[in-house]
Scaffold this active site. Structure first.
Site, PDB file in Angstrom:
ATOM      1  N   ASP A  30      53.033 -53.935 -20.765  1.00 45.63           N
ATOM      2  CA  ASP A  30      52.895 -52.566 -21.263  1.00 45.63           C
ATOM      3  C   ASP A  30      51.409 -52.206 -21.378  1.00 45.63           C
ATOM      4  OD1 ASP A  30      54.995 -50.567 -23.021  1.00 45.63           O
ATOM      5  OD2 ASP A  30      52.832 -50.294 -23.328  1.00 45.63           O
ATOM      6  N   ILE A  31      51.084 -50.971 -21.017  1.00 43.32           N
ATOM      7  CA  ILE A  31      49.691 -50.510 -21.054  1.00 43.32           C
ATOM      8  C   ILE A  31      49.200 -50.345 -22.499  1.00 43.32           C
ATOM      9  CG2 ILE A  31      50.077 -47.997 -21.073  1.00 43.32           C
ATOM     10  CD1 ILE A  31      48.056 -47.853 -18.720  1.00 43.32           C
ATOM     11  N   GLN A  94      61.999 -42.122 -26.173  1.00 45.29           N
ATOM     12  CA  GLN A  94      61.834 -42.534 -24.771  1.00 45.29           C
ATOM     13  C   GLN A  94      60.853 -41.577 -24.108  1.00 45.29           C
ATOM     14  OE1 GLN A  94      65.433 -42.388 -22.424  1.00 45.29           O
ATOM     15  NE2 GLN A  94      64.488 -43.406 -20.670  1.00 45.29           N
ATOM     16  N   HIS A 100      63.990 -48.974 -19.178  1.00 45.74           N
ATOM     17  CA  HIS A 100      63.102 -50.136 -19.308  1.00 45.74           C
ATOM     18  C   HIS A 100      63.412 -50.858 -20.606  1.00 45.74           C
ATOM     19  CE1 HIS A 100      61.157 -46.447 -20.742  1.00 45.74           C
ATOM     20  NE2 HIS A 100      60.611 -47.168 -21.710  1.00 45.74           N
TER      21      HIS A 100
HETATM   22  P1  DGP Z   1      59.203 -45.634 -24.012  1.00 44.71           P
HETATM   23  O1  DGP Z   1      58.627 -44.938 -25.200  1.00 44.71           O
HETATM   24  O2  DGP Z   1      60.325 -46.556 -24.408  1.00 44.71           O
HETATM   25  O3  DGP Z   1      59.575 -44.684 -22.912  1.00 44.71           O
HETATM   26  O4  DGP Z   1      58.053 -46.594 -23.492  1.00 44.71           O
HETATM   27  C1  DGP Z   1      57.276 -46.367 -22.374  1.00 44.71           C
HETATM   28  C2  DGP Z   1      56.231 -47.443 -22.368  1.00 44.71           C
HETATM   29  O5  DGP Z   1      55.593 -47.410 -21.106  1.00 44.71           O
HETATM   30  C3  DGP Z   1      55.132 -47.283 -23.409  1.00 44.71           C
HETATM   31  O6  DGP Z   1      55.189 -48.391 -24.294  1.00 44.71           O
HETATM   32  C4  DGP Z   1      53.836 -47.284 -22.627  1.00 44.71           C
HETATM   33  C5  DGP Z   1      54.250 -47.767 -21.257  1.00 44.71           C
HETATM   34  N1  DGP Z   1      53.531 -47.149 -20.151  1.00 44.71           N
HETATM   35  C6  DGP Z   1      53.412 -45.819 -19.915  1.00 44.71           C
HETATM   36  N2  DGP Z   1      52.696 -45.609 -18.792  1.00 44.71           N
HETATM   37  C7  DGP Z   1      52.382 -46.847 -18.315  1.00 44.71           C
HETATM   38  C8  DGP Z   1      51.657 -47.293 -17.179  1.00 44.71           C
HETATM   39  O7  DGP Z   1      51.145 -46.522 -16.368  1.00 44.71           O
HETATM   40  N3  DGP Z   1      51.528 -48.636 -17.021  1.00 44.71           N
HETATM   41  C9  DGP Z   1      52.075 -49.532 -17.905  1.00 44.71           C
HETATM   42  N4  DGP Z   1      51.881 -50.819 -17.647  1.00 44.71           N
HETATM   43  N5  DGP Z   1      52.768 -49.140 -18.977  1.00 44.71           N
HETATM   44  C10 DGP Z   1      52.908 -47.820 -19.182  1.00 44.71           C
END
Ligand code: DGP
Length: 114
Positions: A30-31, A94, A100
């Protein structure tokens, strides 16, 4: 279905730190990590969210969930434990409409969640 950032990560159009990949799933860090280990697992066969699961086969969802457990094991989280979270929709916060599983580990997590 709307193209999301996770579609682009799956197509390797934008970079991500890949934790695990097989024929069925891609897992990447996660970023914005909320724990020392915070990995997202997406099925290669796209679903927008958990609410679509009743329209899927048990084999598809079973394969996905087994892969989530495999990823956690691969991350060496079996001994100390971990949490798996799916956020669904507005109240679930979300933010990406590509299903995910969040795998969170590496510390004792609080309960209940906020
Ligand atoms: P949710 O709130 O459950 O939809 O979580 C989405 C997650 O995705 C959040 O914890 C941050 C992560 N995220 C968003 N954009 C990116 C990205 O470009 N790269 C990565 N690695 N994670 C991301």
């Amino acid at each position: 279905m709307e193209d999301t950032i996770f579609d682009k990560i799956l197509r390797k159009e934008i970079p991500a730190k890949i934790a695990y990949e097989d024929d069925d799933v891609l897992a990447f860090h996660d970023i914005d990590p909320q724990a020392p280990v915070h990995v997202l697992v997406i099925p290669k066969k796209k679903r927008t969210g958990v609410k679509t699961f009743p329209r899927a086969s048990a084999e598809e969802i079973g394969t996905y969930m087994i892969a989530v457990a495999k990823v956690a094991s691969h991350l060496d989280l079996d001994t100390d434990g971990y949490r798996v979270v799916f956020n669904q929709g507005r109240n679930g916060q979300q933010s990406v409409d590509y299903v995910h599983a969040h795998i969170l580990g590496g510390r004792t997590l609080k309960w209940p969640p906020g």
